[in-house]
Design an enzyme around this catalytic site. Structure first.
Site, PDB file in Angstrom:
ATOM      1  N   ASN A 109       0.817  -1.220   0.000  1.00 46.37           N
ATOM      2  CA  ASN A 109       0.000   0.000   0.000  1.00 46.37           C
ATOM      3  C   ASN A 109       0.849   1.268   0.000  1.00 46.37           C
ATOM      4  O   ASN A 109       0.571   2.207  -0.746  1.00 46.37           O
ATOM      5  CB  ASN A 109      -0.957  -0.003   1.201  1.00 46.37           C
ATOM      6  CG  ASN A 109      -1.977  -1.122   1.091  1.00 46.37           C
ATOM      7  OD1 ASN A 109      -2.045  -1.804   0.065  1.00 46.37           O
ATOM      8  ND2 ASN A 109      -2.748  -1.327   2.150  1.00 46.37           N
ATOM      9  N   THR A 154     -16.836  37.704 -31.551  1.00 50.17           N
ATOM     10  CA  THR A 154     -17.552  37.273 -30.342  1.00 50.17           C
ATOM     11  C   THR A 154     -18.798  36.586 -30.883  1.00 50.17           C
ATOM     12  O   THR A 154     -19.297  36.966 -31.958  1.00 50.17           O
ATOM     13  CB  THR A 154     -17.958  38.448 -29.424  1.00 50.17           C
ATOM     14  OG1 THR A 154     -18.855  39.288 -30.143  1.00 50.17           O
ATOM     15  CG2 THR A 154     -16.764  39.269 -28.962  1.00 50.17           C
ATOM     16  N   HIS A 155     -19.268  35.574 -30.205  1.00 48.53           N
ATOM     17  CA  HIS A 155     -20.404  34.779 -30.689  1.00 48.53           C
ATOM     18  C   HIS A 155     -20.135  34.215 -32.085  1.00 48.53           C
ATOM     19  O   HIS A 155     -21.079  33.959 -32.829  1.00 48.53           O
ATOM     20  CB  HIS A 155     -21.695  35.613 -30.719  1.00 48.53           C
ATOM     21  CG  HIS A 155     -21.964  36.363 -29.450  1.00 48.53           C
ATOM     22  ND1 HIS A 155     -22.717  35.859 -28.415  1.00 48.53           N
ATOM     23  CD2 HIS A 155     -21.535  37.584 -29.031  1.00 48.53           C
ATOM     24  CE1 HIS A 155     -22.759  36.739 -27.429  1.00 48.53           C
ATOM     25  NE2 HIS A 155     -22.044  37.789 -27.772  1.00 48.53           N
ATOM     26  N   SER A 276     -10.027  11.685 -48.712  1.00 47.20           N
ATOM     27  CA  SER A 276     -11.264  10.921 -48.621  1.00 47.20           C
ATOM     28  C   SER A 276     -11.200   9.763 -49.613  1.00 47.20           C
ATOM     29  O   SER A 276     -10.573   9.870 -50.661  1.00 47.20           O
ATOM     30  CB  SER A 276     -12.440  11.844 -48.965  1.00 47.20           C
ATOM     31  OG  SER A 276     -13.512  11.092 -49.482  1.00 47.20           O
ATOM     32  N   LYS A 282     -10.820  16.167 -51.469  1.00 50.38           N
ATOM     33  CA  LYS A 282     -10.788  16.476 -50.038  1.00 50.38           C
ATOM     34  C   LYS A 282      -9.415  16.411 -49.401  1.00 50.38           C
ATOM     35  O   LYS A 282      -8.617  15.521 -49.672  1.00 50.38           O
ATOM     36  CB  LYS A 282     -11.691  15.491 -49.283  1.00 50.38           C
ATOM     37  CG  LYS A 282     -13.141  15.636 -49.641  1.00 50.38           C
ATOM     38  CD  LYS A 282     -13.833  16.665 -48.804  1.00 50.38           C
ATOM     39  CE  LYS A 282     -14.234  16.025 -47.505  1.00 50.38           C
ATOM     40  NZ  LYS A 282     -14.744  16.878 -46.530  1.00 50.38           N
ATOM     41  N   ASN A 284      -8.621  16.667 -45.358  1.00 52.95           N
ATOM     42  CA  ASN A 284      -9.300  16.855 -44.069  1.00 52.95           C
ATOM     43  C   ASN A 284      -8.298  17.051 -42.928  1.00 52.95           C
ATOM     44  O   ASN A 284      -7.267  16.386 -42.900  1.00 52.95           O
ATOM     45  CB  ASN A 284     -10.171  15.633 -43.767  1.00 52.95           C
ATOM     46  CG  ASN A 284     -11.237  15.430 -44.824  1.00 52.95           C
ATOM     47  OD1 ASN A 284     -11.791  16.404 -45.343  1.00 52.95           O
ATOM     48  ND2 ASN A 284     -11.505  14.189 -45.168  1.00 52.95           N
ATOM     49  N   GLU A 289      -8.777  17.209 -35.653  1.00 60.56           N
ATOM     50  CA  GLU A 289     -10.059  16.658 -35.192  1.00 60.56           C
ATOM     51  C   GLU A 289      -9.846  15.597 -34.120  1.00 60.56           C
ATOM     52  O   GLU A 289     -10.576  15.531 -33.129  1.00 60.56           O
ATOM     53  CB  GLU A 289     -10.829  16.046 -36.367  1.00 60.56           C
ATOM     54  CG  GLU A 289     -11.307  17.076 -37.368  1.00 60.56           C
ATOM     55  CD  GLU A 289     -11.816  16.416 -38.635  1.00 60.56           C
ATOM     56  OE1 GLU A 289     -12.835  15.714 -38.583  1.00 60.56           O
ATOM     57  OE2 GLU A 289     -11.197  16.587 -39.694  1.00 60.56           O
ATOM     58  N   TYR A 316      -6.641   2.014   2.305  1.00 61.82           N
ATOM     59  CA  TYR A 316      -6.518   1.458   0.954  1.00 61.82           C
ATOM     60  C   TYR A 316      -7.731   0.576   0.631  1.00 61.82           C
ATOM     61  O   TYR A 316      -8.166  -0.230   1.451  1.00 61.82           O
ATOM     62  CB  TYR A 316      -5.232   0.618   0.809  1.00 61.82           C
ATOM     63  CG  TYR A 316      -5.123   0.016  -0.581  1.00 61.82           C
ATOM     64  CD1 TYR A 316      -4.610   0.767  -1.626  1.00 61.82           C
ATOM     65  CD2 TYR A 316      -5.597  -1.259  -0.859  1.00 61.82           C
ATOM     66  CE1 TYR A 316      -4.549   0.250  -2.920  1.00 61.82           C
ATOM     67  CE2 TYR A 316      -5.542  -1.789  -2.143  1.00 61.82           C
ATOM     68  CZ  TYR A 316      -5.013  -1.029  -3.166  1.00 61.82           C
ATOM     69  OH  TYR A 316      -4.967  -1.533  -4.437  1.00 61.82           O
ATOM     70  N   GLN A 321      -6.990   0.957  -7.370  1.00 59.64           N
ATOM     71  CA  GLN A 321      -6.187   0.452  -8.487  1.00 59.64           C
ATOM     72  C   GLN A 321      -6.720   0.981  -9.830  1.00 59.64           C
ATOM     73  O   GLN A 321      -6.004   1.016 -10.815  1.00 59.64           O
ATOM     74  CB  GLN A 321      -6.218  -1.087  -8.466  1.00 59.64           C
ATOM     75  CG  GLN A 321      -5.385  -1.742  -9.538  1.00 59.64           C
ATOM     76  CD  GLN A 321      -5.252  -3.242  -9.317  1.00 59.64           C
ATOM     77  OE1 GLN A 321      -4.510  -3.665  -8.443  1.00 59.64           O
ATOM     78  NE2 GLN A 321      -5.987  -4.027 -10.077  1.00 59.64           N
TER      79      GLN A 321
HETATM   80  N1  ARG Z   1      -1.875  -3.212  -7.562  1.00 61.36           N
HETATM   81  C1  ARG Z   1      -2.270  -2.543  -6.380  1.00 61.36           C
HETATM   82  C2  ARG Z   1      -2.727  -1.117  -6.723  1.00 61.36           C
HETATM   83  O1  ARG Z   1      -2.279  -0.619  -7.679  1.00 61.36           O
HETATM   84  C3  ARG Z   1      -1.145  -2.468  -5.405  1.00 61.36           C
HETATM   85  C4  ARG Z   1      -1.573  -2.401  -3.985  1.00 61.36           C
HETATM   86  C5  ARG Z   1      -2.179  -3.657  -3.546  1.00 61.36           C
HETATM   87  N2  ARG Z   1      -2.525  -3.610  -2.162  1.00 61.36           N
HETATM   88  C6  ARG Z   1      -3.410  -4.452  -1.641  1.00 61.36           C
HETATM   89  N3  ARG Z   1      -3.658  -4.296  -0.375  1.00 61.36           N
HETATM   90  N4  ARG Z   1      -4.005  -5.343  -2.359  1.00 61.36           N
HETATM   91  O2  ARG Z   1      -3.508  -0.522  -6.039  1.00 61.36           O
END
Ligand code: ARG
Length: 435
Positions: A109, A154-155, A276, A282, A284, A289, A316, A321
């Site tokens: 963590n 403007t607009h 195109s 064309k 483009n 875009e 956590y 993730q």
């Molecule tokens: N792959 C996990 C993430 O990116 C790492 C941390 C995992 N921790 C856990 N307590 N499962 O969040």
């Protein structure tokens, strides 16, 4: 091999393992993870938590793993749960027992929080460089076109004459703000989370200052619960990237309009246009875009991850993730967009005569405000001057003339304050454009 097998009596479901796994996308954190682990291992040795020789062996092998992955001789095994697991497994496979000591006083963590912070910092600086390359081009163009007269809108209606330099300068301001925002995001992402453990810190006598210095953070995180559940730094970078894309999308839209035959202000180089399959004539502006279009997915990444973090209890949670893909996608999107947009600008041809023609064409009356200002300078209250010139413009429309094509006598039908100097005052010349 999983990192948490001990208590489990059943093997993981293959589907759940694949579902849980993040290695397919977080493998890009291998450098950050290894750099973090090296600092951690050095600190463990220095504090006597593991022996100096174990620490030395771990550091040397991690350096080797880093070189092997970077050099392509070690392939990342995507059957692992995540990149952190892969690196640790590889270390243990190479140096055995000793490698298993690396995870002392650490959790995935705080480990992932650290890797993500390092990644955000690195990418922030890369985006900053691309933004600066674009700013250099804007600076050059703004100087070249300091006196290029064009209609201002403007607009999306013709409003007053401006210069192309001023127009480009407006976008320069936006991208300058983005540079400042990137700097701020970097400054905000400057706390080192290692030492927070899974959530409650660690009882080992670690030296967080050592790791902080080694990894060049300004301070260490203060609260372990917050440190492992904080992804604000990801959101902040996602926000700045969104703003950059927003600014790019506006400029793209402008250039797409300008490249139409109706406007005719710019031609996009063939290298950045496509044809195109059916209409032979064309060309483009696809690159522009696409940049404009990709802004949408980047905003989606930001709002999507906001929604993911909303209401998450401390600390956590695996939901977090989900930030990886949002972050990587936005980073991978904004970088080529910035680069390509700069190339499009560099190679575009601006049709300055056409811009001038459009600013002075019959029907635009872009100097109407000049005429009202003229009367106001002659003592007529501006509101009245506005009214008089409104009538004057109506008259000119009826006679299909520009203001500057009328005779002084015609002007004077609307106000006796008009004198011969009105023609200078309303001429669409560089000197009459205020900015
Ligand atoms: N792959 C996990 C993430 O990116 C790492 C941390 C995992 N921790 C856990 N307590 N499962 O969040």
């Amino acid at each position: 091999m999983n990192m948490w097998g001990g208590i489990f009596t059943e093997p993981p479901s293959a589907l759940a393992h694949a579902f849980n796994s993040s290695i397919a996308f977080d493998k890009r954190l291998y450098k950050h993870d290894i750099r973090g682990s090296i600092a951690h291992a050095e600190m463990l040795g220095k504090c006597g938590i593991i022996s100096q020789s174990d620490s030395g062996a771990i550091v040397a092998e991690l350096e080797q793993i880093l070189a092997d992955i970077s050099g392509g001789t070690l392939k990342i095994d995507e059957s692992c749960e995540d990149i952190h697991t892969f690196i640790e497994n590889e270390l243990v496979a190479r140096i055995g027992e000793v490698g298993k000591r690396l995870h002392t006083a650490r959790s995935r963590n705080d480990q992932v929080a650290l890797s993500l912070r390092m990644y955000c910092r690195e990418q922030n600086r890369e985006i900053w460089k691309l933004l600066n390359a674009l700013l250099d081009i804007l600076d050059e163009l703004a100087v070249v076109h300091a006196d290029t007269i064009m209609p201002g809108y403007t607009h999306l209606q013709k409003a007053q004459p401006v210069t192309l330099g001023l127009y480009i300068g407006a976008y320069r301001e936006m991208f300058l703000r983005d540079c400042v925002s990137l700097d701020n995001a970097c400054a905000d992402n400057n706390s080192m989370p290692l030492g927070s453990g899974a959530l409650a810190g660690t009882a080992f006598p670690i030296d967080r200052e050592y790791v902080r210095k080694k990894l060049e953070f300004r301070c260490v995180t203060r609260n372990s619960l917050d440190a492992v559940s904080d992804r604000d730094f990801v959101l902040e970078l996602l926000f700045v990237i969104s703003t950059i894309m927003l600014h790019l999308s506006r400029f793209c839209e402008e250039l797409i309009l300008w490249a139409t035959q109706e406007f005719g202000y710019v031609t996009i180089a063939e290298a950045y246009s496509t044809g195109s399959s059916i209409m032979p004539q064309k060309k483009n502006p696809d690159t522009l875009e696409l940049i404009r279009g990709k802004s949408g997915r980047v905003f989606g990444n930001l709002s999507g991850f906001f929604a993911t973090v909303k209401s998450l209890p401390l600390t956590y949670n695996k939901d977090m993730q989900e930030c990886h893909e949002a972050l990587y996608d936005s980073v991978d999107t904004v970088k080529p967009c910035l680069y390509l947009f700069a190339e499009v600008l560099k190679t575009a041809s601006f049709h300055t005569e056409r811009m001038h023609e459009s600013a002075t064409a019959v029907g635009g009356y872009m100097n109407a405000t000049y005429a009202a200002d003229y009367l106001a300078r002659k003592g007529i209250p501006f509101r009245d001057a506005h009214e008089i010139v409104g009538k004057l413009v109506n008259y000119s429309i009826t006679h299909n003339k520009r203001l500057e094509d009328m005779t002084l006598g015609e002007f004077q039908r609307f106000s006796d304050k008009f004198e011969a100097d009105v023609f200078d005052a309303i001429s669409i010349t560089r000197s009459n454009i205020c900015s």
